[in-house]
Design an enzyme around this catalytic site. Structure first.
Site, PDB file in Angstrom:
ATOM      1  N   GLY A 263       2.116  -7.269  -1.437  1.00 11.41           N
ATOM      2  CA  GLY A 263       2.227  -6.693  -2.771  1.00 11.41           C
ATOM      3  C   GLY A 263       3.667  -6.368  -3.122  1.00 11.41           C
ATOM      4  O   GLY A 263       4.122  -6.615  -4.246  1.00 11.41           O
ATOM      5  N   HIS A 264       4.411  -5.824  -2.147  1.00  7.08           N
ATOM      6  CA  HIS A 264       5.836  -5.568  -2.376  1.00  7.08           C
ATOM      7  C   HIS A 264       6.591  -6.878  -2.581  1.00  7.08           C
ATOM      8  O   HIS A 264       7.491  -6.967  -3.422  1.00  7.08           O
ATOM      9  CB  HIS A 264       6.435  -4.813  -1.186  1.00  7.08           C
ATOM     10  CG  HIS A 264       5.888  -3.439  -1.005  1.00  7.08           C
ATOM     11  ND1 HIS A 264       5.303  -3.027   0.171  1.00  7.08           N
ATOM     12  CD2 HIS A 264       5.807  -2.385  -1.839  1.00  7.08           C
ATOM     13  CE1 HIS A 264       4.918  -1.764   0.061  1.00  7.08           C
ATOM     14  NE2 HIS A 264       5.212  -1.352  -1.159  1.00  7.08           N
TER      15      HIS A 264
ATOM     16  N   GLN B 215       2.126   6.081 -12.548  1.00  6.70           N
ATOM     17  CA  GLN B 215       3.480   6.296 -12.051  1.00  6.70           C
ATOM     18  C   GLN B 215       4.490   5.487 -12.847  1.00  6.70           C
ATOM     19  O   GLN B 215       5.537   6.007 -13.271  1.00  6.70           O
ATOM     20  CB  GLN B 215       3.545   5.903 -10.579  1.00  6.70           C
ATOM     21  CG  GLN B 215       4.935   5.845  -9.991  1.00  6.70           C
ATOM     22  CD  GLN B 215       4.911   5.441  -8.528  1.00  6.70           C
ATOM     23  OE1 GLN B 215       4.669   6.265  -7.665  1.00  6.70           O
ATOM     24  NE2 GLN B 215       5.154   4.174  -8.251  1.00  6.70           N
TER      25      GLN B 215
END
Length: 305
Positions: free
Chosen positions: A43-44, A137
């Protein structure tokens, strides 16, 4: 701390990184920034590939620099995990941190806003990229950059990248997935995303928000029953739904129970594609998973394709 030599520049101090950034400024280079808490996964990697593709067409490349500061570098006056004991300067985006995930994790977004503000001041990114899996976020940080009039990055250059998912199960990639047992990973955890998809289908057919949520929750309850009756599982993992909810992406307010897509768009003066955040969180054993999808036009929230 001595670090091995790599082709990527590794900076463990603020001073070292700022010297590298100063040279990049002088050379007219832009810097794309991806913040992580470690525990790197695919995912990163999907976040890193976006700025690489933008800079070099379809060619993928590795990062040019990594900033890995110590606690002392980031918190020179020290830091306590207990909010009541903290002294010093902190950043809070008032009115946007108590809903959604914030309702389950008090003061969490205060910590996020503080450390990311510090990172923005150090990194001075031309553009920055956050994952949709943590959409609250990302939207809070975009508001922060606008309210504080930051130039590096500006709010327009804080981009949200669609959630990276497992190709077979559609489970959102997360460092938390490493704590799941194999059958939890393949058969149980993906039910959260499946529930959100059921909510999405219901919303698009014109059902009310309360009916959409009820159908999504029913899918989770069905999975609980399947697990209870599964002969492969001698020890049944606990499955506990924290919440499934729909929120206004501008205010994070919860949508009213009776609202449907037609009323929602009418309230926006006939705004077709007016976005809604449909999000959820659940426990699978001792692992808490979160996920979300955007109903309507996600591009308006800065989600890039």
């Amino acid at each position: 701390m001595d670090l091995p030599r790599y082709s990527i520049a590794i900076h463990s101090t603020v001073a070292s990184y700022r010297e590298w950034r100063r040279k990049a400024f002088q050379e007219g280079k832009s810097v794309g920034f991806v913040a992580t808490m470690g525990a790197l996964h695919e995912g990163h990697a999907s976040l890193v590939e976006v700025p690489s593709k933008e800079g070099t067409g379809t060619q993928k490349r590795t990062p040019d620099a990594v900033f890995v500061p110590s606690v002392k570098e980031m918190y020179p006056s020290g830091i306590s995990q207990t909010v009541s004991e903290q002294k010093g300067t902190f950043v809070e985006v008032k009115g946007f941190g108590h809903q959604m995930e914030g309702s389950m994790r008090p003061d969490f977004f205060r910590g996020v806003a503080t450390v990311v503000t510090k990172l923005f001041h150090v990194i001075e990114p031309s553009k920055t990229y956050f994952g949709q899996k943590d959409i609250q976020q990302a939207l809070i940080l975009r508001k922060l950059t606008g309210d504080l009039l930051l130039s590096h990055p500006s709010s327009e250059n804080l981009h949200i990248v669609p959630t990276a998912r497992d190709s077979s199960s559609s489970l959102a990639l997360s460092s938390r997935n490493a704590y799941l047992q194999p059958i939890e990973l393949t058969d149980i955890a993906p039910s959260l995303y499946a529930a959100l998809q059921e909510g999405k289908r219901s919303w698009e057919t014109g059902l009310s928000k309360s009916e959409c949520i009820a159908r999504a929750k029913a899918l989770i309850e069905s999975k609980v029953q399947d697990v209870h009756n599964d002969p492969r599982l001698e020890e049944k993992p606990v499955i506990k739904l924290d919440y499934i909810e729909m929120n206004d992406p501008e205010s994070f307010d919860v949508l009213s129970e009776g609202i449907d897509i037609g009323v929602w768009e009418d309230e926006g003066e006939g705004d077709k594609g007016r976005p809604v955040i449909l999000s959820g969180a659940m426990w699978v054993g001792k692992t808490r998973l979160i996920d979300n999808i955007v109903l309507g036009d996600g591009g308006r929230l800065g989600i890039i394709n």
